[in-house]
Scaffold this active site. Sequence first.
Site, short mmCIF file in Angstrom:
data_model
loop_
_atom_site.label_atom_id
_atom_site.label_comp_id
_atom_site.label_asym_id
_atom_site.label_seq_id
_atom_site.Cartn_x
_atom_site.Cartn_y
_atom_site.Cartn_z
N ASP A 84 0.90 -1.18 0.18
CA ASP A 84 -0.19 -0.07 0.08
C ASP A 84 1.33 1.07 0.01
OD1 ASP A 84 -2.18 -1.70 0.04
OD2 ASP A 84 -2.27 -2.01 2.29
N ASP A 90 1.19 8.06 7.41
CA ASP A 90 1.99 6.29 8.15
C ASP A 90 2.91 6.11 8.91
OD1 ASP A 90 -1.04 4.85 7.32
OD2 ASP A 90 -0.12 5.51 4.98
N GLU A 113 1.98 -3.14 10.67
CA GLU A 113 1.63 -3.02 9.22
C GLU A 113 2.92 -2.34 8.79
OE1 GLU A 113 -2.30 -2.13 5.86
OE2 GLU A 113 -1.58 -0.96 7.69
N GLU A 114 3.23 -1.56 8.95
CA GLU A 114 4.61 -0.86 7.81
C GLU A 114 5.99 -1.47 8.02
OE1 GLU A 114 2.55 1.94 6.57
OE2 GLU A 114 0.63 1.30 7.68
N ASP A 134 -1.58 -2.16 13.56
CA ASP A 134 -1.72 -0.79 12.72
C ASP A 134 -1.43 0.02 13.56
OD1 ASP A 134 -2.33 0.30 10.46
OD2 ASP A 134 -4.56 -0.58 10.19
N LEU A 136 -1.78 3.27 11.49
CA LEU A 136 -3.15 4.22 11.27
C LEU A 136 -4.22 3.58 10.17
CD1 LEU A 136 -3.42 7.21 11.99
CD2 LEU A 136 -2.35 8.45 9.81
N ASP A 137 -4.73 2.79 10.75
CA ASP A 137 -5.90 2.62 9.67
C ASP A 137 -6.81 3.53 8.98
OD1 ASP A 137 -7.56 0.15 9.22
OD2 ASP A 137 -9.13 0.98 9.98
N GLU A 296 -5.12 -6.49 12.54
CA GLU A 296 -7.12 -5.98 12.20
C GLU A 296 -7.99 -6.88 12.50
OE1 GLU A 296 -5.98 -2.94 8.63
OE2 GLU A 296 -5.54 -5.17 7.73
#
Length: 359
Positions: A84, A90, A113-114, A134, A136-137, A296
């Site tokens: 993404d 983020d 996630e990052e 995560d 910053l969802d 998530e």
Amino acid sequence: MASGGYAGQAAPAADLVVTAASDSVSVSQFPTLTRYIIGKTGDSELAVLLMALQLACKATSRACAKAGIANLFGLAGEVNSTGDDQKKLDVLSNDIFIDALQNCGACAVLVSEENEDPIFVNPDKAGRFVVAFDPLDGSSNIDCNVSTGTIFAVYEKLDKKPSSVDDILRTGNDIMVAGYCMYGAATELVITFKGHGVHRFTLDPSLGEFIHTQAHVTLPEGGGKKIYSCNEGNSGNWDSAIKAVVEKYKEGPKPYAARYVGSMVSDVHRTILYGGIYLYPADGKSPNGKLRVLYEGFPMAFIMEQAGGAASCGMFKGKIQRLLDIVPKSIHEKCPVIIGCKRDVDAVLKEYETQGLTK
């Protein structure tokens, strides 16, 4: 003063000390998240970890609120672990959470996630907990000022051996604490300790503290409002059961209402408070779903079940699976997510059975 149900029995009195007017200068009692954590954990190391998490949430909330002024809108020019495009916020929020957790002395392994790989905290700063998050969802909504959020799950290490990825590749049933923080009109943190219900805390900017605003949150009795939340742009790739269920939502004199923000934190938060169902099913284009299991699917499923709801993957890898029973093989593994009130989740699973797809 608000309080929710507690699985059919009276909630402990200590959990119901919810502020009536915390914004008044005459108030002398402040039921803060810090006080709640210390009282609930009985574990100083876990309390330190959770206080680091709430600090990171406050810092991220501040960054989101000032994004336009601080030139934090737009892309950072990079992609994350799952391909993404990364927004500037983020990257900043990820740095905030990693710094807070690495330096709190309570964490051994971090999964974000990052970051493509797990982060193993230096032994001189390592503790006994593992955190998947995560930072910053819903970041695709940042530039148009729609609510975003942070999602997290906390596990305890399997043993005292050197940390490894096996400490995090476990079922969601092993989660000790899960929560999310939503950055919207207000900054709200929702947290659950296994067996202690779901609790809401709202950030009071004048105090810089999260104040306990609702104890033992449960989904509305009977399933609540008839609301479905999904990205119908993907409907052409759904299996026949999901297509049939969503079409049924639209039938009759009182059809379900469609509500979809595109930020999982916002959509799930509304589902917990109002009722209904949130779906991000597998489809022909994404047979494993699109949401990540560890940071998530698992934490949101854990919170939903603790609030009296249900969480399933629907049809996944040839069978119906309860979401928290999945055993992930990699840190960024994906899964379908079907969560909400039991009325609506059970109806989805019943449709698979009716169509003979569970055999």
